[in-house]
Design an enzyme around this catalytic site. Structure first.
Site, short mmCIF file in Angstrom:
data_model
loop_
_atom_site.label_atom_id
_atom_site.label_comp_id
_atom_site.label_asym_id
_atom_site.label_seq_id
_atom_site.Cartn_x
_atom_site.Cartn_y
_atom_site.Cartn_z
N PRO A 16 -13.10 27.91 -22.33
CA PRO A 16 -13.42 26.63 -22.99
C PRO A 16 -13.68 25.56 -21.94
O PRO A 16 -12.88 25.37 -21.01
CB PRO A 16 -12.17 26.32 -23.80
CG PRO A 16 -11.07 27.06 -23.10
CD PRO A 16 -11.69 28.29 -22.52
N MET A 17 -14.81 24.86 -22.06
CA MET A 17 -15.17 23.81 -21.11
C MET A 17 -15.68 22.60 -21.88
O MET A 17 -16.67 22.71 -22.62
CB MET A 17 -16.23 24.31 -20.12
CG MET A 17 -15.76 25.41 -19.19
SD MET A 17 -17.09 26.04 -18.13
CE MET A 17 -17.97 27.11 -19.30
N ALA A 18 -15.03 21.47 -21.69
CA ALA A 18 -15.43 20.25 -22.39
C ALA A 18 -16.86 19.87 -22.02
O ALA A 18 -17.22 19.85 -20.84
CB ALA A 18 -14.47 19.11 -22.04
N GLN A 70 -10.31 25.80 -29.66
CA GLN A 70 -9.20 25.30 -28.86
C GLN A 70 -8.80 23.91 -29.31
O GLN A 70 -9.66 23.04 -29.51
CB GLN A 70 -9.56 25.27 -27.37
CG GLN A 70 -8.35 24.89 -26.51
CD GLN A 70 -8.65 24.89 -25.03
OE1 GLN A 70 -9.23 23.94 -24.52
NE2 GLN A 70 -8.25 25.96 -24.34
N CYS A 100 -5.91 22.21 -19.17
CA CYS A 100 -6.83 21.18 -18.68
C CYS A 100 -6.11 20.24 -17.71
O CYS A 100 -5.07 19.67 -18.04
CB CYS A 100 -7.39 20.37 -19.84
SG CYS A 100 -8.55 19.08 -19.32
N LYS A 140 -3.87 28.98 -23.47
CA LYS A 140 -4.44 28.94 -22.13
C LYS A 140 -3.63 27.94 -21.29
O LYS A 140 -3.41 26.81 -21.74
CB LYS A 140 -5.91 28.54 -22.14
CG LYS A 140 -6.58 28.64 -20.77
CD LYS A 140 -8.09 28.42 -20.86
CE LYS A 140 -8.78 28.77 -19.54
NZ LYS A 140 -8.46 27.84 -18.45
N GLY A 225 -15.70 30.61 -16.52
CA GLY A 225 -16.10 29.27 -16.92
C GLY A 225 -17.31 28.79 -16.15
O GLY A 225 -18.46 29.03 -16.52
N ARG A 226 -17.06 28.13 -15.02
CA ARG A 226 -18.15 27.46 -14.30
C ARG A 226 -19.26 28.41 -13.86
O ARG A 226 -20.43 28.02 -13.82
CB ARG A 226 -17.56 26.72 -13.09
CG ARG A 226 -16.74 25.49 -13.47
CD ARG A 226 -16.01 24.91 -12.27
NE ARG A 226 -14.95 25.78 -11.78
CZ ARG A 226 -14.32 25.63 -10.63
NH1 ARG A 226 -14.67 24.63 -9.83
NH2 ARG A 226 -13.35 26.46 -10.28
#
Length: 340
Positions: A16-18, A70, A100, A140, A225-226
Site C-alpha cells: 500500500p502506497m499513499a 488498508q 507508515c 503491516k 512498493g517503490r
C-alpha cells in the site's frame, strides 16, 4: 498461495502506497502478475468519509478479488468503525497500517508510531477483528520504533493472539524512514515465532532480490512498493524467475507503450480530466525514468496541460524508443540520465 481464506495467483504482493495504489494501479499490477494489491490507506476518521479522496479510495467497482483495504488510525473504536465501513463497501480483507513513517501520520500516533504502545496495538487489533468477524484482518508494520527498540517479534505475537490472519513487515524501523538498506534478520526471526503467514517487505527491486529475501527469511511471500512504480510488470518478471530460475526478456516497447496508454486512460476515467492529468504526470515520469532520452521528455511532459497533449507526448516518446530498439533499453551505463 493460500492467504487469509483466498487462493492467490502467487505470493507477490503490492505494498500500500499513499497516492499510488489507487484502483487503476492495483488493477494493473494484478493484471501484470501480482497475487494481491493492498489499497492506499483510508482514514479511520468518520468525519472524512464524505470527502472525494476517501470516496475514491473506497471505490472498488470492477476490481479483481480479493479486495484488500488498508485503514489507519490510533483509536480502537474508530478503527473498528472504519473496518465495518469498508467491509460494507466491498473490502474482502482489512489491512491495518502500523508501518507508515510519515510525520503527519505518526504525529497523531497512527502508523508506525503505534509500535511504541504495545497495549494500544493489542486493543486496536482486537477491536478491528471483533468488528468484522466475517472479514479477515491483516497487519503491516515495521521492525520497531528505532534500532534500539526492534519489537517486531512482540508485535507479531500480539497480532497472532488477536486473530490477525497474516502480517507484512518492512525491514526498517520508523526512525529509519526509507534511509539506508532494509534488513531481513528481524523478519526471519519473526517467521520462526508465529504460525500465520509472514510477508517480507523493503528494497525488493528485482527478481533476484525477491528470491534472496524469500530464501533468507523463510517468508511466505514478498511485498513490493517503490520498485513497482513505473514498472508494474516486475511482478510477472519475479513470478517467471521464481518458477524457472531464468530472467525474462526485457518487455517490448510496443507492449509497455500500450500498458502505459491503458493505465492513463484508467486514470483519466477514475479521477476526471483535471485531476487525472496531474496524477498521470508522476506515473508517466516513473514509466520513462532511466529510459534512453527520458530526462528531457519528463521535463517537457510536466508542463503539458491536458489529456491530448499528454497522450501525444507519450506516443512520440515511445515511438522514438521503438525506432531504436524493439525492447526497452535503460541508460544504466549513464548515471547522469538516471539522476535527472
Amino acid at each position: 498461495m493460500q492467504f487469509a481464506g483466498f487462493t492467490l495467483r502467487n505470493n507477490l504482493f503490492v505494498a500500500p502506497m499513499a497516492g499510488v495504489t489507487d484502483r487503476p494501479f492495483r488493477q494493473l499490477c494484478k493484471k501484470l502478475g501480482a497475487g494481491l494489491a493492498v489499497s492506499e490507506m483510508v482514514t479511520s476518521n468518520s468525519l472524512l468519509y464524505g470527502s472525494a479522496k476517501t470516496r475514491r479510495r473506497a471505490n472498488h467497482e470492477g476490481e479483481v478479488a480479493p479486495i484488500s483495504v488498508q485503514i489507519a488510525g490510533a483509536d480502537p473504536a474508530m478503527m473498528a468503525e472504519a473496518a465495518r465501513y469498508n467491509a460494507e463497501r466491498g473490502a474482502q480483507i482489512i489491512d491495518i497500517n502500523m508501518g507508515c513513517p510519515a510525520k503527519k501520520v505518526c504525529n497523531v500516533m497512527a502508523g508506525s508510531a503505534l509500535l511504541q504502545d504495545e497495549p494500544l496495538v493489542a486493543r486496536i487489533l482486537e477491536a478491528v477483528v471483533k468488528a468484522v468477524p466475517d472479514t479477515p484482518v491483516t497487519l503491516k508494520f515495521r521492525t520497531g520504533w528505532n534500532r534500539e527498540n526492534k519489537n517486531a517479534p512482540r508485535i507479531a505475537r500480539i497480532a497472532e493472539d488477536a486473530g490477525i490472519r497474516a502480517i507484512a513487515i518492512h525491514g526498517r524501523t520508523r526512525a529509519d524512514q526509507y534511509m539506508g538498506e532494509a534488513e531481513y534478520d528481524t523478519i526471519a526471526l519473526v517467521k520462526t515465532l508465529v504460525r500465520i503467514p509472514v510477508i517480507a517487505n523493503g528494497d525488493i527491486d528485482s527478481p533476484q532480490k525477491a528470491k534472496y529475501v524469500l530464501d533468507y527469511t523463510g517468508a511466505d511471500g514478498v511485498m513490493i512498493g517503490r520498485a513497482a512504480q513505473g514498472r508494474p510488470w516486475i511482478f510477472r518478471e519475479i513470478e517467471h524467475y521464481l518458477a524457472t530460475g531464468q530472467l525474462a526478456a526485457p518487455p517490448l516497447v510496443s507492449e509497455i507503450h500500450r500498458v502505459c496508454r491503458e493505465h492513463l486512460a484508467d486514470l483519466y476515467a477514475f479521477y476526471g480530466e483535471e485531476t487525472g492529468v496531474k496524477v498521470a504526470r508522476k506515473h508517466i515520469s516513473w514509466y520513462t525514468k532511466g529510459l534512453v532520452g527520458s530526462a528531457a521528455f519528463r521535463r517537457a511532459m510536466n508542463q503539458l496541460p491536458d489529456i491530448s497533449a499528454q497522450l501525444d507526448a507519450v506516443d512520440a516518446f515511445f515511438g522514438q524508443l521503438a525506432e531504436a530498439d524493439s525492447h526497452l533499453r535503460y541508460e544504466e551505463d549513464f548515471p547522469q540520465e538516471l539522476a535527472a
